[in-house]
Design an enzyme around this catalytic site. Structure first.
Site, PDB file in Angstrom:
ATOM      1  CE1 TYR A 112      15.893 -32.720 -76.315  1.00  9.62           C
ATOM      2  CE2 TYR A 112      17.779 -31.858 -75.102  1.00  9.62           C
ATOM      3  CZ  TYR A 112      16.724 -32.741 -75.200  1.00  9.62           C
ATOM      4  OH  TYR A 112      16.496 -33.644 -74.205  1.00  9.62           O
ATOM      5  CD1 TRP A 113      19.622 -28.607 -84.911  1.00 12.01           C
ATOM      6  CD2 TRP A 113      19.878 -30.569 -83.884  1.00 12.01           C
ATOM      7  NE1 TRP A 113      20.956 -28.940 -84.946  1.00 12.01           N
ATOM      8  CE2 TRP A 113      21.133 -30.131 -84.318  1.00 12.01           C
ATOM      9  CE3 TRP A 113      19.779 -31.796 -83.190  1.00 12.01           C
ATOM     10  CZ2 TRP A 113      22.289 -30.872 -84.104  1.00 12.01           C
ATOM     11  CZ3 TRP A 113      20.926 -32.532 -82.976  1.00 12.01           C
ATOM     12  CH2 TRP A 113      22.169 -32.069 -83.428  1.00 12.01           C
ATOM     13  NE  ARG A 114      12.042 -29.903 -77.675  1.00 11.99           N
ATOM     14  CZ  ARG A 114      11.774 -30.559 -76.546  1.00 11.99           C
ATOM     15  NH1 ARG A 114      12.624 -30.529 -75.535  1.00 11.99           N
ATOM     16  NH2 ARG A 114      10.662 -31.247 -76.427  1.00 11.99           N
ATOM     17  CE1 TYR A 178      11.225 -25.750 -64.505  1.00 10.76           C
ATOM     18  CE2 TYR A 178      12.519 -26.599 -62.672  1.00 10.76           C
ATOM     19  CZ  TYR A 178      12.214 -25.588 -63.565  1.00 10.76           C
ATOM     20  OH  TYR A 178      12.912 -24.402 -63.503  1.00 10.76           O
ATOM     21  NE  ARG A 179      13.117 -33.595 -68.742  1.00  7.29           N
ATOM     22  CZ  ARG A 179      12.453 -34.301 -67.828  1.00  7.29           C
ATOM     23  NH1 ARG A 179      12.107 -33.733 -66.683  1.00  7.29           N
ATOM     24  NH2 ARG A 179      12.124 -35.561 -68.048  1.00  7.29           N
ATOM     25  N   GLY A 268       9.966 -42.615 -66.285  1.00  4.32           N
ATOM     26  CA  GLY A 268       8.787 -41.905 -65.770  1.00  4.32           C
ATOM     27  C   GLY A 268       7.653 -41.882 -66.787  1.00  4.32           C
ATOM     28  CG  ASP A 269       8.481 -40.224 -70.446  1.00  5.99           C
ATOM     29  OD1 ASP A 269       8.215 -39.358 -69.606  1.00  5.99           O
ATOM     30  OD2 ASP A 269       9.435 -40.139 -71.251  1.00  5.99           O
TER      31      ASP A 269
HETATM   32  P1  ADP Z   1      10.364 -38.983 -63.093  1.00  9.08           P
HETATM   33  O1  ADP Z   1      11.417 -38.305 -63.890  1.00  9.08           O
HETATM   34  O2  ADP Z   1       9.050 -39.017 -63.750  1.00  9.08           O
HETATM   35  O3  ADP Z   1      10.330 -38.544 -61.663  1.00  9.08           O
HETATM   36  P2  ADP Z   1      11.868 -41.241 -62.228  1.00  9.08           P
HETATM   37  O4  ADP Z   1      13.199 -41.206 -62.846  1.00  9.08           O
HETATM   38  O5  ADP Z   1      11.769 -40.833 -60.816  1.00  9.08           O
HETATM   39  O6  ADP Z   1      10.812 -40.470 -63.122  1.00  9.08           O
HETATM   40  O7  ADP Z   1      11.329 -42.703 -62.369  1.00  9.08           O
HETATM   41  C1  ADP Z   1      10.000 -43.035 -62.628  1.00  9.08           C
HETATM   42  C2  ADP Z   1       9.763 -44.411 -62.115  1.00  9.08           C
HETATM   43  O8  ADP Z   1      10.710 -45.314 -62.718  1.00  9.08           O
HETATM   44  C3  ADP Z   1       9.988 -44.548 -60.629  1.00  9.08           C
HETATM   45  O9  ADP Z   1       8.811 -44.238 -59.923  1.00  9.08           O
HETATM   46  C4  ADP Z   1      10.354 -46.005 -60.497  1.00  9.08           C
HETATM   47  O10 ADP Z   1       9.176 -46.786 -60.467  1.00  9.08           O
HETATM   48  C5  ADP Z   1      11.098 -46.292 -61.804  1.00  9.08           C
HETATM   49  N1  ADP Z   1      12.555 -46.203 -61.608  1.00  9.08           N
HETATM   50  C6  ADP Z   1      13.337 -45.108 -61.796  1.00  9.08           C
HETATM   51  N2  ADP Z   1      14.618 -45.389 -61.498  1.00  9.08           N
HETATM   52  C7  ADP Z   1      14.658 -46.687 -61.119  1.00  9.08           C
HETATM   53  C8  ADP Z   1      15.684 -47.587 -60.674  1.00  9.08           C
HETATM   54  N3  ADP Z   1      16.959 -47.190 -60.544  1.00  9.08           N
HETATM   55  N4  ADP Z   1      15.339 -48.852 -60.377  1.00  9.08           N
HETATM   56  C9  ADP Z   1      14.063 -49.278 -60.492  1.00  9.08           C
HETATM   57  N5  ADP Z   1      13.052 -48.487 -60.892  1.00  9.08           N
HETATM   58  C10 ADP Z   1      13.334 -47.215 -61.199  1.00  9.08           C
END
Ligand code: ADP
Length: 322
Positions: A112-114, A178-179, A268-269
């Site tokens: 990262y460069w932020r 959370y990061r 997740g986004d």
């Molecule tokens: P966050 O980092 O916000 O917790 P996740 O990685 O848990 O995000 O994933 C967000 C959403 O993406 C999950 O609720 C699910 O709906 C979908 N998702 C994540 N990984 C998978 C996967 N391996 N197969 C299908 N859907 C997925």
């Protein structure tokens, strides 16, 4: 969240604002060859919300520079149909950047460069009328990353502003995302993310976010968040399931795991953008989760944060027709 289905056309034209940082994303695709794109959690959510629901007025709010890369971001916002009137410019800074490298075993690593990015100075560059304009929004979305990149004073200012806006009836949605690497220490993160939970009325955390608070069981998490007074809580449990809670409903949606995941970055986004858009357009919590999970799953089929626009269009057309 306030819902409107009868006159959703009028309701949906009120702005939705996603606040955060967008960076230049350089992803390696060959020996010393990189593809340039743009990415950042709330930015990704705004792109996926607008792609799924073009009738919504989606704004990305951040601070950029006046450099060529920042200008290219403005072009991308236009290409994606995103409004840029909440974009501030800091002439002395440039956009942040990160590089995704893939080794011979397919393992990815990020650089990262932020630290000196323009986005970190969003609050110091905020236009005088920004808060007034935000009062007319129907929804503001921010994340733990939005909070993490600000200094203590600016973070407190942002949280206070969001609190005032919520008191004026604006829906505030929050994903803690959370990061650990972005925070000075766990205490500072706990305090800031804890305030994020309190300021927002719509919460979109993942189970893993609660390691920060030493919580691993869903019931413990719900109890913990109940004290923050949410209207709606969506807990994502990766590829397993998603749980939804509100004062009058509660549901569980099983995720159909992708058997051939390419990259989970921004799943997740995308989930957050599509879920919030669907709710604004009047869908019930369970249907909105199902739509969001379907898009998030599709996103895991593609490398990088933002899947190609055409591929998204084809997927979405097929999904809606099914
Ligand atoms: P966050 O980092 O916000 O917790 P996740 O990685 O848990 O995000 O994933 C967000 C959403 O993406 C999950 O609720 C699910 O709906 C979908 N998702 C994540 N990984 C998978 C996967 N391996 N197969 C299908 N859907 C997925």
């Amino acid at each position: 969240m306030v819902q409107q289905s009868d006159n959703s056309q009028i309701y949906s034209s009120k702005p939705i604002v996603m606040i955060g940082e967008c960076m230049m994303e350089l992803s390696q695709y060959g020996d010393d060859k990189f593809h340039k794109g743009f990415a950042g959690d709330t930015f990704n959510s705004s792109v996926y919300m607008k792609r799924a629901f073009e009738q919504l007025n989606v704004n990305f709010m951040s601070c950029i520079g006046s450099d060529t890369v920042s200008t290219q971001l403005l072009d991308m916002l236009q290409l994606e149909g995103l409004d840029n009137r909440f974009i501030e410019v800091d002439e002395k800074r440039i956009m942040g950047a990160y590089m995704v490298q893939t080794d011979n075993q397919g393992e990815r690593s990020f650089l990262y460069w932020r630290n000196d990015s323009a986005a970190k100075l969003l609050m110091q560059n905020l236009s005088k009328n920004a808060e007034q304009a935000l009062q007319d929004c129907q929804l503001i979305f921010f994340s733990g990353i939005t909070l993490a990149i600000l200094n203590d004073n600016d973070r407190a200012q942002l949280l206070h502003m969001l609190c005032r806006l919520r008191n004026k009836g604006v829906n505030i949605a929050f994903d803690p995302n959370y990061r650990p690497a972005l925070w000075e220490n766990e205490k500072v993160a706990q305090n800031a993310i804890g305030q994020g939970f309190q300021v927002a009325n719509i919460l979109l955390p993942g189970m893993e976010d609660f390691e920060l608070f030493g919580l691993r069981q869903r019931q413990q998490i719900v109890k913990f968040l109940n004290s923050c007074g949410f209207d709606e809580l969506i807990i994502k449990d990766g590829s397993k399931s998603v749980f939804g809670y509100s004062s009058d409903a509660c549901c569980e949606v099983q995720v159909a795991p992708n058997p051939a995941v390419i990259d989970t970055t921004s799943a997740g986004d995308a989930f957050a953008g599509v879920y919030l858009g669907a709710r604004i357009l009047g869908l019930d919590m369970k249907s909105a989760i199902e739509k969001a999970a379907a898009v998030a799953k599709e996103v895991t089929n593609h490398r990088g944060s933002i899947m190609p626009q055409e591929k998204f269009k084809n997927f979405w057309k097929g999904y809606k027709a099914a």
